[in-house]
Motif scaffolding. Structure first.
Motif, PDB file in Angstrom:
ATOM      1  N   ALA A 236       0.835  -1.210   0.000  1.00 39.42           N
ATOM      2  CA  ALA A 236       0.000   0.000   0.000  1.00 39.42           C
ATOM      3  C   ALA A 236       0.863   1.250   0.000  1.00 39.42           C
ATOM      4  CB  ALA A 236      -0.929  -0.011   1.213  1.00 39.42           C
ATOM      5  N   ASP A 237       1.920   1.250   0.803  1.00 34.80           N
ATOM      6  CA  ASP A 237       2.814   2.415   0.872  1.00 34.80           C
ATOM      7  C   ASP A 237       3.489   2.664  -0.475  1.00 34.80           C
ATOM      8  OD1 ASP A 237       2.172   2.738   3.535  1.00 34.80           O
ATOM      9  OD2 ASP A 237       4.009   1.787   4.284  1.00 34.80           O
ATOM     10  N   ALA A 238       3.941   1.600  -1.124  1.00 34.86           N
ATOM     11  CA  ALA A 238       4.637   1.745  -2.404  1.00 34.86           C
ATOM     12  C   ALA A 238       3.697   2.243  -3.494  1.00 34.86           C
ATOM     13  CB  ALA A 238       5.254   0.410  -2.816  1.00 34.86           C
ATOM     14  N   LEU A 239       2.488   1.682  -3.567  1.00 30.75           N
ATOM     15  CA  LEU A 239       1.525   2.116  -4.575  1.00 30.75           C
ATOM     16  C   LEU A 239       1.056   3.543  -4.306  1.00 30.75           C
ATOM     17  CD1 LEU A 239      -0.614  -1.144  -4.904  1.00 30.75           C
ATOM     18  CD2 LEU A 239       0.996  -0.229  -6.587  1.00 30.75           C
ATOM     19  N   SER A 240       0.858   3.884  -3.033  1.00 31.38           N
ATOM     20  CA  SER A 240       0.436   5.241  -2.681  1.00 31.38           C
ATOM     21  C   SER A 240       1.496   6.251  -3.093  1.00 31.38           C
ATOM     22  CB  SER A 240       0.177   5.335  -1.178  1.00 31.38           C
ATOM     23  OG  SER A 240      -0.929   4.551  -0.799  1.00 31.38           O
ATOM     24  N   ALA A 241       2.755   5.923  -2.816  1.00 29.73           N
ATOM     25  CA  ALA A 241       3.846   6.817  -3.202  1.00 29.73           C
ATOM     26  C   ALA A 241       3.884   6.989  -4.715  1.00 29.73           C
ATOM     27  CB  ALA A 241       5.177   6.264  -2.700  1.00 29.73           C
ATOM     28  N   GLY A 242       3.602   5.911  -5.447  1.00 28.57           N
ATOM     29  CA  GLY A 242       3.594   5.994  -6.907  1.00 28.57           C
ATOM     30  C   GLY A 242       2.498   6.898  -7.428  1.00 28.57           C
ATOM     31  N   ILE A 243       1.300   6.818  -6.824  1.00 28.71           N
ATOM     32  CA  ILE A 243       0.190   7.669  -7.264  1.00 28.71           C
ATOM     33  C   ILE A 243       0.449   9.129  -6.920  1.00 28.71           C
ATOM     34  CG2 ILE A 243      -2.261   8.190  -6.884  1.00 28.71           C
ATOM     35  CD1 ILE A 243      -2.711   5.178  -6.583  1.00 28.71           C
ATOM     36  N   VAL A 244       0.986   9.380  -5.718  1.00 22.77           N
ATOM     37  CA  VAL A 244       1.319  10.755  -5.331  1.00 22.77           C
ATOM     38  C   VAL A 244       2.363  11.334  -6.280  1.00 22.77           C
ATOM     39  CG1 VAL A 244       2.396  12.172  -3.540  1.00 22.77           C
ATOM     40  CG2 VAL A 244       0.672  10.486  -2.913  1.00 22.77           C
ATOM     41  N   LYS A 245       3.324  10.507  -6.687  1.00 19.92           N
ATOM     42  CA  LYS A 245       4.346  10.950  -7.646  1.00 19.92           C
ATOM     43  C   LYS A 245       3.704  11.307  -8.981  1.00 19.92           C
ATOM     44  CE  LYS A 245       8.516   9.382 -10.064  1.00 19.92           C
ATOM     45  NZ  LYS A 245       9.453   8.239 -10.279  1.00 19.92           N
ATOM     46  N   MET A 246       2.759  10.483  -9.448  1.00 14.94           N
ATOM     47  CA  MET A 246       2.081  10.755 -10.711  1.00 14.94           C
ATOM     48  C   MET A 246       1.241  12.029 -10.624  1.00 14.94           C
ATOM     49  SD  MET A 246       0.879   6.990 -12.079  1.00 14.94           S
ATOM     50  CE  MET A 246       0.149   7.722 -13.549  1.00 14.94           C
ATOM     51  N   LYS A 247       0.683  12.287  -9.444  1.00 14.18           N
ATOM     52  CA  LYS A 247      -0.078  13.523  -9.253  1.00 14.18           C
ATOM     53  C   LYS A 247       0.850  14.730  -9.291  1.00 14.18           C
ATOM     54  CE  LYS A 247      -3.301  15.789  -6.089  1.00 14.18           C
ATOM     55  NZ  LYS A 247      -4.039  15.711  -4.800  1.00 14.18           N
ATOM     56  N   ALA A 248       2.013  14.608  -8.626  1.00  9.04           N
ATOM     57  CA  ALA A 248       2.955  15.720  -8.547  1.00  9.04           C
ATOM     58  C   ALA A 248       3.584  16.054  -9.893  1.00  9.04           C
ATOM     59  CB  ALA A 248       4.047  15.403  -7.522  1.00  9.04           C
ATOM     60  N   ASP A 249       3.871  15.026 -10.701  1.00  4.37           N
ATOM     61  CA  ASP A 249       4.547  15.305 -11.977  1.00  4.37           C
ATOM     62  C   ASP A 249       3.581  15.536 -13.140  1.00  4.37           C
ATOM     63  OD1 ASP A 249       3.730  12.755 -12.910  1.00  4.37           O
ATOM     64  OD2 ASP A 249       5.634  11.814 -12.385  1.00  4.37           O
ATOM     65  N   GLY A 250       2.267  15.539 -12.853  1.00  3.66           N
ATOM     66  CA  GLY A 250       1.284  15.889 -13.870  1.00  3.66           C
ATOM     67  C   GLY A 250       0.727  14.727 -14.671  1.00  3.66           C
ATOM     68  N   ARG A 251       1.243  13.519 -14.463  1.00  4.75           N
ATOM     69  CA  ARG A 251       0.756  12.385 -15.254  1.00  4.75           C
ATOM     70  C   ARG A 251      -0.685  12.015 -14.915  1.00  4.75           C
ATOM     71  NH1 ARG A 251       4.984   7.725 -14.448  1.00  4.75           N
ATOM     72  NH2 ARG A 251       5.255   8.791 -12.455  1.00  4.75           N
ATOM     73  N   LEU A 252      -1.072  12.137 -13.645  1.00  3.24           N
ATOM     74  CA  LEU A 252      -2.446  11.818 -13.270  1.00  3.24           C
ATOM     75  C   LEU A 252      -3.415  12.806 -13.912  1.00  3.24           C
ATOM     76  CD1 LEU A 252      -4.545  10.216 -11.719  1.00  3.24           C
ATOM     77  CD2 LEU A 252      -4.054  11.616  -9.698  1.00  3.24           C
ATOM     78  N   ALA A 253      -3.088  14.094 -13.860  1.00  3.52           N
ATOM     79  CA  ALA A 253      -3.941  15.103 -14.483  1.00  3.52           C
ATOM     80  C   ALA A 253      -4.056  14.875 -15.985  1.00  3.52           C
ATOM     81  CB  ALA A 253      -3.392  16.504 -14.200  1.00  3.52           C
ATOM     82  N   ALA A 254      -2.964  14.460 -16.614  1.00  3.13           N
ATOM     83  CA  ALA A 254      -2.984  14.195 -18.058  1.00  3.13           C
ATOM     84  C   ALA A 254      -3.928  13.032 -18.379  1.00  3.13           C
ATOM     85  CB  ALA A 254      -1.580  13.886 -18.558  1.00  3.13           C
ATOM     86  N   LEU A 255      -3.925  11.998 -17.539  1.00  3.42           N
ATOM     87  CA  LEU A 255      -4.830  10.869 -17.751  1.00  3.42           C
ATOM     88  C   LEU A 255      -6.284  11.282 -17.520  1.00  3.42           C
ATOM     89  CD1 LEU A 255      -2.907   7.864 -16.138  1.00  3.42           C
ATOM     90  CD2 LEU A 255      -3.181   8.417 -18.564  1.00  3.42           C
ATOM     91  N   GLN A 256      -6.510  12.126 -16.520  1.00  6.93           N
ATOM     92  CA  GLN A 256      -7.868  12.614 -16.262  1.00  6.93           C
ATOM     93  C   GLN A 256      -8.378  13.420 -17.455  1.00  6.93           C
ATOM     94  OE1 GLN A 256      -7.025  14.697 -12.640  1.00  6.93           O
ATOM     95  NE2 GLN A 256      -7.608  12.985 -11.333  1.00  6.93           N
ATOM     96  N   LYS A 257      -7.535  14.263 -18.003  1.00  6.50           N
ATOM     97  CA  LYS A 257      -7.936  15.048 -19.180  1.00  6.50           C
ATOM     98  C   LYS A 257      -8.218  14.144 -20.369  1.00  6.50           C
ATOM     99  CE  LYS A 257      -5.396  19.236 -17.832  1.00  6.50           C
ATOM    100  NZ  LYS A 257      -4.222  20.099 -18.133  1.00  6.50           N
ATOM    101  N   LYS A 258      -7.409  13.106 -20.525  1.00  6.21           N
ATOM    102  CA  LYS A 258      -7.601  12.176 -21.632  1.00  6.21           C
ATOM    103  C   LYS A 258      -8.939  11.455 -21.528  1.00  6.21           C
ATOM    104  CE  LYS A 258      -5.784   7.819 -23.539  1.00  6.21           C
ATOM    105  NZ  LYS A 258      -4.678   6.813 -23.467  1.00  6.21           N
ATOM    106  N   TRP A 259      -9.297  10.992 -20.326  1.00  5.51           N
ATOM    107  CA  TRP A 259     -10.465  10.139 -20.167  1.00  5.51           C
ATOM    108  C   TRP A 259     -11.715  10.860 -19.687  1.00  5.51           C
ATOM    109  CZ3 TRP A 259     -10.437   5.775 -22.595  1.00  5.51           C
ATOM    110  CH2 TRP A 259      -9.233   5.128 -22.845  1.00  5.51           C
ATOM    111  N   PHE A 260     -11.561  11.986 -18.960  1.00  6.64           N
ATOM    112  CA  PHE A 260     -12.725  12.726 -18.464  1.00  6.64           C
ATOM    113  C   PHE A 260     -13.000  13.992 -19.266  1.00  6.64           C
ATOM    114  CE2 PHE A 260     -11.133  11.315 -14.003  1.00  6.64           C
ATOM    115  CZ  PHE A 260     -11.516  10.019 -14.265  1.00  6.64           C
ATOM    116  N   GLY A 261     -11.978  14.473 -19.973  1.00  2.00           N
ATOM    117  CA  GLY A 261     -12.109  15.746 -20.681  1.00  2.00           C
ATOM    118  C   GLY A 261     -11.613  16.917 -19.874  1.00  2.00           C
TER     119      GLY A 261
END
Length: 275
Positions: A236-261
């Motif tokens: 859980a700690d490793a996956l959480s750190a990975g998601i927080v990293k994706m949020k910080a570097d903009g990859r999560l937002a990019a995926l949200q824009k791709k799939w949610f608009g």
């Protein structure tokens, strides 16, 4: 050292080694790294998170876990089940993490460890366009509305229906695809699902569907979850750190824009859910 003492010491070290090996085997992150594979459970009828397009499993979850897998050096193995079987499947050890995603609620937090939220999950209604008698959520009073079986959206719809003047007939569906098909055919008046999901569906088929504004449910978020057990904490700690990293570097937002608009504003953690 006598032969007897030597044998006792050696036997003790052997037991210690076995115990240490067992501990390592019980540690979820160590086990996943040893196999090189992260098993992820989900359903594949929950667009835009998970769905089948031209025979291929696609969606935000697929892209996000592919990125997590690359960051962690792991292969992702998907295990697809009907939604009502996903959480029991996790408890049975069929996979390591649930990627549903799952609405974060107080009751679920007591049983599971949630990773950082990845999208808004506030409940809303999907209708057919030009339905003048369904202009706001309260207009489902006296009508028939569908929702996913065993889902938080169903529970929120049931609670909301109790506040309305006339009884709402609620129809439960194993898959959202069937609910949307019944809505398109006029067999039900609306479908309750997260705003994120129905906004995507309405965008894909604007001649068939429209969103009822505003959402009717309390503010809520989607997240992934794993068992709430000591041996699962490292994973859980490793996956959480990975998601927080994706949020910080903009990859999560990019995926949200791709799939949610559009990007979806989410906190790094939910500690006191409204639901």
């Amino acid at each position: 050292m006598t032969k007897r003492l030597f044998l006792k010491a050696a036997f003790g070290l052997t037991l210690l080694g076995i115990a240490s090996g067992t501990a390592r085997a019980d540690d979820a992150l160590a086990r996943v790294r040893a196999t090189g594979t992260l098993k992820v459970g989900t359903e594949t009828a929950f667009a835009p998170f998970d769905f089948i397009d031209a025979g291929q499993h696609v969606g935000l979850n697929v892209d996000l876990f592919e990125a997590l897998g690359k960051d962690m050096g792991l292969k992702i193995q998907w295990v697809a089940l009907p939604w009502e079987g996903v959480l029991p499947g996790l408890q049975a050890g069929k996979f390591d993490v649930v990627a549903g995603p799952v609405t974060i609620t107080k009751a679920r937090m007591e049983r599971y460890r949630f990773l950082p939220p990845i999208a808004d999950a506030t409940d809303a209604l999907l209708k057919r366009p030009n339905e003048a008698d369904l202009a706001k959520p309260a207009d489902i009073s006296g009508k028939t509305v569908g929702a996913g079986k065993a889902s938080s959206q169903l529970a929120q719809l049931q609670d909301y229906a109790k506040t309305l003047g006339q009884p709402v007939t609620i129809r439960e569906y194993v898959g959202n695809t069937d609910a949307y098909a019944d809505l398109a055919a006029g067999r039900i008046a609306a479908v309750a699902n997260s705003y994120t999901n129905i906004a995507y569906v309405a965008k894909q088929r604007p001649d068939t569907f429209a969103v009822v504004e505003p959402p009717f449910g309390p503010k809520s978020y989607f997240g992934y979850l794993i068992p709430k057990a000591p041996e699962s904490a490292t994973l859980a700690d490793a996956l959480s750190a990975g998601i927080v990293k994706m949020k910080a570097d903009g990859r999560l937002a990019a995926l949200q824009k791709k799939w949610f608009g559009a990007a979806s504003d989410t906190p790094d953690a939910v500690t006191a859910p409204e639901l």
